[in-house]
Design an enzyme around this catalytic site. Structure first.
Site, PDB file in Angstrom:
ATOM      1  CG  ASP A   1      -1.557   0.951   1.514  1.00 28.41           C
ATOM      2  OD1 ASP A   1      -3.085   1.404   1.187  1.00 28.41           O
ATOM      3  OD2 ASP A   1      -1.193   2.350   1.943  1.00 28.41           O
TER       4      ASP A   1
ATOM      5  CE1 TYR B   1       0.467   7.725   2.491  1.00 25.39           C
ATOM      6  CE2 TYR B   1       1.595   5.860   1.539  1.00 25.39           C
ATOM      7  CZ  TYR B   1       0.380   6.913   2.857  1.00 25.39           C
ATOM      8  OH  TYR B   1      -0.774   6.276   3.243  1.00 25.39           O
TER       9      TYR B   1
ATOM     10  CE  LYS C   1      -3.521   5.014   1.035  1.00 18.62           C
ATOM     11  NZ  LYS C   1      -2.354   4.439   0.739  1.00 18.62           N
TER      12      LYS C   1
ATOM     13  CG  HIS D   1      -4.316  10.041   0.213  1.00 21.33           C
ATOM     14  ND1 HIS D   1      -2.875   9.722  -0.214  1.00 21.33           N
ATOM     15  CD2 HIS D   1      -4.194   9.645   1.984  1.00 21.33           C
ATOM     16  CE1 HIS D   1      -2.155   9.391   1.393  1.00 21.33           C
ATOM     17  NE2 HIS D   1      -3.070   9.971   2.651  1.00 21.33           N
TER      18      HIS D   1
END
Length: 304
Positions: free
Chosen positions: A49, A54, A83, A116
């Site tokens: 994931d 990120y 996401k 997200h």
């Protein structure tokens, strides 16, 4: 011989199956993500994931390629989630963002694509873009993340496809009990981010007492509690020994009383929520913009 939790899957509301335990990579550099993803795959993990926010999709992509090669596996053996970045939300921009994520992940499709956060005024159009990707077969499942009951209800009322997943901050100190009831009625699977709840949950006296009773780590007690509640979890670690230990939860069972004891720890204590973001509370001087996390090692992993 006890089967591994890594071999087990849950069936989503569209019939697609998803591993019960995977690896999360939030707050992980590209170099560390590449290493931990590769090692996780080699040690039996089949779900990874990540998210554009990120800043480590390139490193995750590299880790996937190396892990599959080292383990002698194919792409179809892996379940990959990413996401939509908050700043990319909207119909057309989401479609463009998806293609960019595929490139950085070095993949032709993702198994699960999530919104997200429910960005005010945009998440309905964003969801319609996800519906388009799903209908076209570019993703095998679509879902949401961080949607409370109000926003989930609005999404269900205004769109055609019910989300398969709602990924929420979920751990012994934040259990989202009312939301879980709504999700159960709608047939939406809960997936937990931050399932270990940081130091506050791991050092909670109830958890540490149960860890001593079962001769397990505090993390294993929490992950087993998730498992017995049929909640999909994605604990993060960059340490191989912890990655392996997090998967070793299928050879013991918490008693009903001990599950209830953890259930009783709920404080509704979130670490991150809507007011922390500029899209919901622009007057907050410390509001997060939701920009992509910057890492010094990104350039060497980028796909040109």
């Amino acid at each position: 011989m006890t089967s591994s939790v890594l071999d087990q899957r849950l069936t989503l509301n569209n019939g697609y199956t998803m591993p019960r335990l995977g690896l999360g990579v939030w707050k992980t550099s590209n170099t560390d993500a590449a290493h931990s993803v590769s090692q996780a795959i080699q040690h039996g993990y089949r779900m990874i994931d990540t998210a554009k926010q990120y800043g480590n999709e390139p490193g995750v992509g590299a880790g996937i390629q190396d892990g599959l090669l080292q383990a002698g596996l194919n792409r179809k053996d892996l379940f990959v989630t990413t996401k939509v970045l908050n700043g990319d939300q909207g119909y057309d921009s989401t479609l463009r963002a998806f293609e960019a994520s595929l490139k950085q992940l070095r993949l032709h499709y993702v198994d699960l694509y999530l919104i997200h956060w429910p960005v005010d005024g945009k998440f309905i159009d964003t969801w319609r873009a996800l519906e388009e990707l799903y209908r076209n077969g570019q993703v095998h499942a679509i879902g949401i993340s961080n949607f409370d009951s109000e926003r989930l209800t609005e999404l269900l009322d205004k769109t055609a496809i019910t989300p398969m997943i709602n990924q929420m901050e979920f751990n012994p100190l934040n259990q989202e009990k009312d939301l879980r009831q709504l999700m159960q009625l709608a047939g939406i699977q809960l997936e937990a981010w931050s399932p270990l709840g940081g130091g506050a949950a791991l050092s909670n006296p109830t958890i540490t007492k149960l860890a001593a009773k079962y001769q397990r780590s505090a993390a294993q007690i929490i992950l087993r509690w998730d498992y017995q509640h049929n909640i999909i979890t994605i604990p993060k670690s960059t340490h191989v020994e912890r990655i392996v230990a997090n998967s070793q939860i299928n050879d013991f069972t918490l008693s009903d009383d001990d599950v209830a004891a953890i259930d009783a720890l709920d404080q509704g204590k979130r670490g991150l929520w809507y007011d922390d973001f500029a899209w919901h509370n622009p007057t907050n001087p410390k509001a997060l913009t939701g920009d992509v996390q910057a890492w010094d090692d990104t350039a060497k992993f980028l796909q040109k």
